[in-house]
Design an enzyme around this catalytic site. Structure first.
Site, mmCIF file in Angstrom:
data_model
loop_
_atom_site.group_PDB
_atom_site.id
_atom_site.type_symbol
_atom_site.label_atom_id
_atom_site.label_comp_id
_atom_site.label_asym_id
_atom_site.label_seq_id
_atom_site.Cartn_x
_atom_site.Cartn_y
_atom_site.Cartn_z
ATOM 1 N N ALA A 173 52.301 -3.873 -91.873
ATOM 2 C CA ALA A 173 53.458 -3.073 -92.274
ATOM 3 C C ALA A 173 53.701 -1.829 -91.437
ATOM 4 O O ALA A 173 54.850 -1.403 -91.294
ATOM 5 C CB ALA A 173 53.300 -2.658 -93.735
ATOM 6 N N ALA A 174 52.637 -1.200 -90.938
ATOM 7 C CA ALA A 174 52.834 0.062 -90.213
ATOM 8 C C ALA A 174 53.630 -0.191 -88.935
ATOM 9 O O ALA A 174 53.505 -1.260 -88.327
ATOM 10 C CB ALA A 174 51.471 0.676 -89.893
ATOM 11 N N GLY A 188 58.922 1.057 -91.137
ATOM 12 C CA GLY A 188 60.376 0.991 -91.234
ATOM 13 C C GLY A 188 60.849 -0.089 -92.177
ATOM 14 O O GLY A 188 61.770 0.124 -92.987
ATOM 15 N N LYS A 189 60.223 -1.249 -92.129
ATOM 16 C CA LYS A 189 60.633 -2.357 -92.988
ATOM 17 C C LYS A 189 60.196 -2.106 -94.431
ATOM 18 O O LYS A 189 60.899 -2.475 -95.377
ATOM 19 C CB LYS A 189 60.064 -3.672 -92.443
ATOM 20 N N ASP A 229 55.800 -9.188 -89.921
ATOM 21 C CA ASP A 229 56.110 -8.739 -88.556
ATOM 22 C C ASP A 229 54.786 -8.803 -87.804
ATOM 23 O O ASP A 229 54.010 -7.856 -87.797
ATOM 24 C CB ASP A 229 56.676 -7.328 -88.583
ATOM 25 N N CYS A 233 58.373 -8.946 -82.143
ATOM 26 C CA CYS A 233 59.199 -8.212 -81.177
ATOM 27 C C CYS A 233 58.824 -8.658 -79.764
ATOM 28 O O CYS A 233 58.468 -7.848 -78.901
ATOM 29 C CB CYS A 233 59.046 -6.705 -81.347
#
Length: 438
Positions: free
Chosen positions: A246-247, A250-251, A308, A361
């Protein structure tokens, strides 16, 4: 040359040593450098700009330096970095020739390289005379792109799209902002452009913390492409959502702002602490768990999971030019294995009928559509929930036609630095929406 100017450029030399020879990410090198905090804010900003320019334009700079030398190879270590720093100022930052040359010579003396003063002086004076013409004739995008990335992208995307990607990497990325609500009003207040996705975009530069709304927690910095995966989950109000890896958060903030009950999982305690501080500033809440997402098990299955996954980050080169110099094909292979394991775990964490969004990404196919194809071939309990352009829009009156190029024929999302070039581009992401069927 005043002491402060020389001190700033000495810091740049240290940072280049860290990034290019010790493979330290630029952001980490900046955080770790003890001398940076002692500089004036203007000098700190210049240090970041100059270091990033050297790394972003490294292929061009080295080609010019090489053309100025009698020997067929580049000088080593400190001499080369002094020439690089001076070349970046001469060729790309508009520093007056006399200042760039004099600084280069003084840096050599300060580094114990007084015996190389003559070489440095001669090369830089010639560069001041001939460098601009040489740069104008260069294939900038190709020179600044490592061979393995160029070949990978050209094979997967074609030459034209690859050209758009590498050209986008030459330009510093703008500042993108996600707001908790009322993007139109905040666009006006922040003097920003409202993108079709709802992200606000401003030119890079200036102090983020001094902008309206930062102190009151109205928004956070987040690339426009990075803001899309959370949107693919749809209406999450009242749902239990797990945000894996998570870090920096933003999400997590997006999901919490949309009314989800969020569990943010990350293996790094310091990064989760930073996430918690950001959430506190924003007036949002989430449960945080320090754990390896590949081993952690929730107490109950979630309604949705956002993954992510750790990746090569080749989609972020316009924001992090050091990625092009630090990552290798071996990294892509290693990380693909990690992604596979995490993706299986993410599916196992969601209820039957629940949704998983997987994203990276990265521009590498091994971390995107190839990862998805392998998943679908080995698991029968998951299917793709196709994305349509309106799923990416921030509201019914947003321009969905501008979003269509971001959606693949298979119903996944692929953003690229070459997309929306007239608006400042996007980070490169792959994202897919999956439904657990059993």
């Amino acid at each position: 040359m005043n002491t402060e100017t020389l001190a700033a450029r000495r810091v740049v030399l240290d940072l280049l040593e860290s990034v290019l020879r010790r493979s330290v990410p630029l952001d980490d090198a900046l955080d770790q450098h003890r001398g940076l905090a002692g500089l004036e804010p203007r000098d700190r900003a210049f240090v970041r700009l100059l270091t990033a320019t050297v790394i972003r334009r490294l292929g061009q700079i080295d080609a010019v330096v090489m053309s100025m030398l009698a020997r067929p190879d580049l000088p080593k270590g400190g001499v080369l970095d002094i020439l690089r720093v001076s070349a970046a100022q001469l060729l790309f930052l508009g520093t007056p020739a006399h200042a760039a040359v004099d600084t280069g010579v003084e840096l050599a003396v300060g580094k114990g390289l007084a015996g190389m003063k003559g070489l440095i002086n001669a090369v830089l004076r010639r560069m001041a005379r001939e460098g601009a013409e040489l740069v104008a004739a260069q294939d900038a995008g190709r020179l600044n792109t490592p061979d393995w990335l160029w070949l990978s992208w050209r094979q997967h995307y074609g030459t034209g799209h690859t050209r758009a990607i590498v050209d986008a990497h030459l330009v510093e990325a703008p500042l993108d902002i996600t707001v908790k609500g009322d993007p139109r009003a905040w666009a006006e207040r922040l003097e920003a452009t409202l993108l079709p996705t709802g992200t606000l975009r401003r030119a890079a530069g200036g102090s983020v913390t001094e902008l309206p709304g930062f102190g009151e927690g109205a928004w956070w910095v987040q690339d426009a492409a990075a803001a899309l995966p959370a949107r693919l989950l749809g209406d999450v109000a009242g749902l239990n959502v797990i945000d894996l890896c998570a870090a920096p958060g933003g999400k997590t903030a997006q999901l919490a702002a949309a009314g989800a009950r969020v569990t943010a999982v990350d293996r790094s305690a310091p990064r989760l602490e930073r996430l918690s501080r950001n959430m506190e500033r924003l007036g949002l809440s989430a449960t945080t768990v320090v754990a390896d997402a590949a081993r952690w098990q929730p107490d109950e299955l979630a309604d949705a999971v956002l993954l992510d996954a750790p990746c090569s980050a080749t989609g972020t080169i316009r924001r992090h030019p050091d990625v092009a110099r630090l990552k290798t094909p071996e990294d892509v292979g290693r990380l693909s294995t990690v992604q596979r394991r995490l993706l299986d775990r993410a599916i196992d964490m969601v209820k039957p009928g629940g949704m998983v969004v997987y994203c990276t990404c990265s521009l590498q196919p091994e971390e995107g559509d190839e990862q998805l194809s392998k998943l679908l071939s080995r698991r029968q309990d998951v299917m793709v929930e196709p994305v349509i352009p309106v799923d990416l829009a921030y509201g019914p009156d947003a321009d969905a036609t501008a979003l269509a190029p971001l959606v693949t024929d298979a119903g996944d999302v692929r953003t690229s630095p070459g997309h929306w070039a007239d608006l400042g581009g996007l980070d490169g992401f792959f994202m897919t929406r999956l439904r657990r069927t059993a």
